[in-house]
Design a protein around this motif. Structure first.
Motif, PDB file in Angstrom:
ATOM      1  N   PRO A   1       0.835  -1.206   0.000  1.00  0.00           N
ATOM      2  CA  PRO A   1       0.000   0.000   0.000  1.00  0.00           C
ATOM      3  C   PRO A   1       0.871   1.258   0.000  1.00  0.00           C
ATOM      4  O   PRO A   1       1.948   1.292   0.592  1.00  0.00           O
ATOM      5  N   LYS A   2       0.415   2.294  -0.708  1.00  0.00           N
ATOM      6  CA  LYS A   2       1.140   3.553  -0.780  1.00  0.00           C
ATOM      7  C   LYS A   2       0.885   4.381   0.482  1.00  0.00           C
ATOM      8  O   LYS A   2      -0.199   4.340   1.056  1.00  0.00           O
ATOM      9  N   LEU A   3       1.913   5.109   0.855  1.00  0.00           N
ATOM     10  CA  LEU A   3       1.768   6.065   1.930  1.00  0.00           C
ATOM     11  C   LEU A   3       1.216   7.370   1.364  1.00  0.00           C
ATOM     12  O   LEU A   3       1.824   7.980   0.492  1.00  0.00           O
ATOM     13  N   VAL A   4       0.058   7.766   1.854  1.00  0.00           N
ATOM     14  CA  VAL A   4      -0.576   8.999   1.410  1.00  0.00           C
ATOM     15  C   VAL A   4      -0.868   9.856   2.639  1.00  0.00           C
ATOM     16  O   VAL A   4      -1.457   9.381   3.617  1.00  0.00           O
ATOM     17  N   VAL A   5      -0.435  11.119   2.578  1.00  0.00           N
ATOM     18  CA  VAL A   5      -0.653  12.047   3.686  1.00  0.00           C
ATOM     19  C   VAL A   5      -1.373  13.280   3.153  1.00  0.00           C
ATOM     20  O   VAL A   5      -0.977  13.843   2.136  1.00  0.00           O
ATOM     21  N   ARG A   6      -2.416  13.697   3.863  1.00  0.00           N
ATOM     22  CA  ARG A   6      -3.132  14.922   3.525  1.00  0.00           C
ATOM     23  C   ARG A   6      -3.306  15.749   4.789  1.00  0.00           C
ATOM     24  O   ARG A   6      -3.723  15.221   5.828  1.00  0.00           O
ATOM     25  N   LEU A   7      -3.006  17.061   4.664  1.00  0.00           N
ATOM     26  CA  LEU A   7      -3.217  17.978   5.774  1.00  0.00           C
ATOM     27  C   LEU A   7      -3.889  19.233   5.242  1.00  0.00           C
ATOM     28  O   LEU A   7      -3.468  19.791   4.227  1.00  0.00           O
ATOM     29  N   ASP A   8      -4.947  19.659   5.924  1.00  0.00           N
ATOM     30  CA  ASP A   8      -5.663  20.844   5.476  1.00  0.00           C
ATOM     31  C   ASP A   8      -4.890  22.121   5.780  1.00  0.00           C
ATOM     32  O   ASP A   8      -4.901  23.077   5.004  1.00  0.00           O
ATOM     33  N   LYS A   9      -4.195  22.159   6.932  1.00  0.00           N
ATOM     34  CA  LYS A   9      -3.529  23.384   7.340  1.00  0.00           C
ATOM     35  C   LYS A   9      -2.326  23.067   8.205  1.00  0.00           C
ATOM     36  O   LYS A   9      -2.356  22.122   9.002  1.00  0.00           O
ATOM     37  N   ILE A  10      -1.270  23.885   8.040  1.00  0.00           N
ATOM     38  CA  ILE A  10      -0.038  23.724   8.834  1.00  0.00           C
ATOM     39  C   ILE A  10       0.359  25.084   9.380  1.00  0.00           C
ATOM     40  O   ILE A  10       0.460  26.058   8.627  1.00  0.00           O
ATOM     41  N   ILE A  11       0.603  25.150  10.681  1.00  0.00           N
ATOM     42  CA  ILE A  11       1.103  26.366  11.319  1.00  0.00           C
ATOM     43  C   ILE A  11       2.340  25.995  12.126  1.00  0.00           C
ATOM     44  O   ILE A  11       2.280  25.121  12.999  1.00  0.00           O
TER      45      ILE A  11
ATOM     46  N   THR B   1       9.163  29.915  10.517  1.00  0.00           N
ATOM     47  CA  THR B   1       7.735  30.190  10.621  1.00  0.00           C
ATOM     48  C   THR B   1       7.061  29.756   9.325  1.00  0.00           C
ATOM     49  O   THR B   1       7.521  30.117   8.235  1.00  0.00           O
ATOM     50  N   VAL B   2       5.988  28.956   9.440  1.00  0.00           N
ATOM     51  CA  VAL B   2       5.296  28.416   8.264  1.00  0.00           C
ATOM     52  C   VAL B   2       3.793  28.564   8.447  1.00  0.00           C
ATOM     53  O   VAL B   2       3.252  28.245   9.511  1.00  0.00           O
ATOM     54  N   ASN B   3       3.147  29.057   7.387  1.00  0.00           N
ATOM     55  CA  ASN B   3       1.688  29.057   7.299  1.00  0.00           C
ATOM     56  C   ASN B   3       1.341  28.476   5.942  1.00  0.00           C
ATOM     57  O   ASN B   3       1.613  29.091   4.909  1.00  0.00           O
ATOM     58  N   ALA B   4       0.773  27.247   5.930  1.00  0.00           N
ATOM     59  CA  ALA B   4       0.537  26.544   4.673  1.00  0.00           C
ATOM     60  C   ALA B   4      -0.765  25.752   4.746  1.00  0.00           C
ATOM     61  O   ALA B   4      -1.314  25.523   5.833  1.00  0.00           O
TER      62      ALA B   4
ATOM     63  N   PHE C   1       3.296  18.066  -2.382  1.00  0.00           N
ATOM     64  CA  PHE C   1       2.722  19.344  -2.821  1.00  0.00           C
ATOM     65  C   PHE C   1       2.177  20.091  -1.615  1.00  0.00           C
ATOM     66  O   PHE C   1       1.598  19.489  -0.703  1.00  0.00           O
ATOM     67  N   VAL C   2       2.319  21.432  -1.632  1.00  0.00           N
ATOM     68  CA  VAL C   2       1.736  22.251  -0.583  1.00  0.00           C
ATOM     69  C   VAL C   2       1.533  23.675  -1.111  1.00  0.00           C
ATOM     70  O   VAL C   2       2.334  24.169  -1.911  1.00  0.00           O
ATOM     71  N   HIS C   3       0.437  24.280  -0.680  1.00  0.00           N
ATOM     72  CA  HIS C   3       0.210  25.702  -0.964  1.00  0.00           C
ATOM     73  C   HIS C   3       0.740  26.496   0.228  1.00  0.00           C
ATOM     74  O   HIS C   3       0.227  26.366   1.349  1.00  0.00           O
ATOM     75  N   VAL C   4       1.755  27.316  -0.017  1.00  0.00           N
ATOM     76  CA  VAL C   4       2.431  28.049   1.048  1.00  0.00           C
ATOM     77  C   VAL C   4       1.926  29.488   1.069  1.00  0.00           C
ATOM     78  O   VAL C   4       2.022  30.210   0.075  1.00  0.00           O
ATOM     79  N   ASN C   5       1.395  29.883   2.224  1.00  0.00           N
ATOM     80  CA  ASN C   5       0.970  31.267   2.403  1.00  0.00           C
ATOM     81  C   ASN C   5       2.112  32.153   2.897  1.00  0.00           C
ATOM     82  O   ASN C   5       2.225  33.313   2.500  1.00  0.00           O
ATOM     83  N   GLN C   6       2.978  31.596   3.762  1.00  0.00           N
ATOM     84  CA  GLN C   6       4.072  32.378   4.337  1.00  0.00           C
ATOM     85  C   GLN C   6       5.126  31.451   4.910  1.00  0.00           C
ATOM     86  O   GLN C   6       4.806  30.484   5.614  1.00  0.00           O
TER      87      GLN C   6
END
Length: 337
Positions: free
Chosen positions: A4-14, A45-48, A59-64
């Motif tokens: 099985p593949k390792l799949v990770v999903r996160l809605d938000k990271i601070i 400092t990360v906001n993503a 993949f990640v959408h980085v705000n700051q």
């Protein structure tokens, strides 16, 4: 049976004011620049959001993002859509501010493996669209230390393809110094050693001065370009045409509008290690104040000519020139011939 593949999903990271440390004890440490085998980050400092990881693709959408790396490399702010895989590092809609740079671009790094970053200049292929940005090349030195000498603030937009050592830049617009502006296409092969770099420039418009050229820093021991004092007489120069070759051995098909008149060239020019200049080709001049250029303006003023020319030297006291052509007019001792 397929694992099985390792799949990770996160809605938000601070992440706030954190530290990150990575060290590979099997690799020799670098004394200068970012060492990917010995990374030390502080003030991270990360906001993503929308993080996705699937086996080997991230993949990640980085705000700051902001950080300080132990090499001295600082990111004040960063935002983008970021993708990383074993063969691709990509950032779209990238906005970056560092102490010396303010960037707005899309880019991708293509490579065979992460080991290629150990020879970033030659092995990592770059595709980038740079929207109007402020760039200072000295900060590239954290990844290619030879570039630390290039403390040059540029205003830049371009479409660039290739490696640092061998690239093409289309629709290139550059501003530097007090006066210099460049518009055109450039191909360069051989960087960062500017003395061994072969260039092809197709210039739509290049406005510059000798003063700006002398202040441009190079990634060499000499750092600055040495130019004869007499060239300052040209004042503000506006150039268009094509230039092919090395910085000290090139062919010029160009039109020059200067503070002392206009001229055009189809000429081969060479500069030796003692800064002696030799040339061979064709030259045409219109209302050109030759006397000011050669510091004999009491006797010689403007001329118009078309000629084949070969020789060496550009200072009046050491010139050796053979010319075959027509002088249409010449102001000599206040008489027009």
């Amino acid at each position: 049976e397929e694992k099985p593949k390792l799949v990770v999903r996160l809605d938000k990271i601070i992440v706030s004011n954190s530290r990150f440390r990575f060290e590979n004890p099997n690799k020799e440490k670098k004394d200068v620049g970012v060492d990917f085998a010995d990374i030390g980050i502080q003030g991270l400092t990360v906001n993503a959001q929308d993080l996705f990881f699937d086996s080997d693709t991230f993949f990640v959408h980085v705000n700051q993002v902001s950080l300080y790396e132990k090499s001295g490399f600082v990111v004040d702010s960063l935002a983008c859509d970021f993708t990383l895989s074993p063969v691709l590092l990509q950032a779209r809609n990238l906005l970056v501010r560092t102490p010396l740079n303010d960037l707005d671009l899309d880019f991708s790094f293509n490579y065979d493996s992460m080991k290629d970053f150990q020879d970033f200049i030659n092995k990592v292929n770059i595709t980038t669209s740079i929207r109007p940005s402020v760039v200072n090349l000295t900060e590239v030195g954290y990844f290619a230390p030879v570039m630390f000498n290039m403390y040059n603030r540029l205003r830049l937009s371009a479409e660039i393809r290739g490696t640092v050592s061998n690239f093409k830049a289309r629709e290139l617009k550059v501003g530097i110094g007090k006066t210099t502006q460049f518009r055109g296409d450039v191909q360069m092969n051989g960087l960062p050693d500017i003395r061994e770099t072969f260039s092809h420039l197709s210039i739509s418009s290049f406005i510059t001065t000798v003063e700006d050229a002398r202040e441009f820093r190079l990634p060499t021991e000499d750092i600055y370009i040495t130019l004869p004092e007499m060239l300052a007489e040209f004042g503000i120069m506006n150039i268009n045409g094509k230039f092919t070759g090395f910085y000290n051995d090139f062919v010029s098909y160009g039109n020059f509008s200067t503070g002392i008149g206009d001229f055009s060239t189809d000429i081969l020019l060479r500069v030796d290690k003692n800064n002696r200049i030799a040339y061979d080709g064709h030259l045409a001049a219109s209302d050109f104040h030759a006397g000011r250029l050669f510091n004999v303006d009491e006797n010689i003023k403007k001329l118009n000519l078309k000629a084949s020319i070969s020789g060496s030297g550009i200072a009046f006291d050491n010139m050796r020139v053979m010319m075959d052509g027509v002088i249409d007019s010449l102001e000599f001792f206040d008489n027009l011939y």
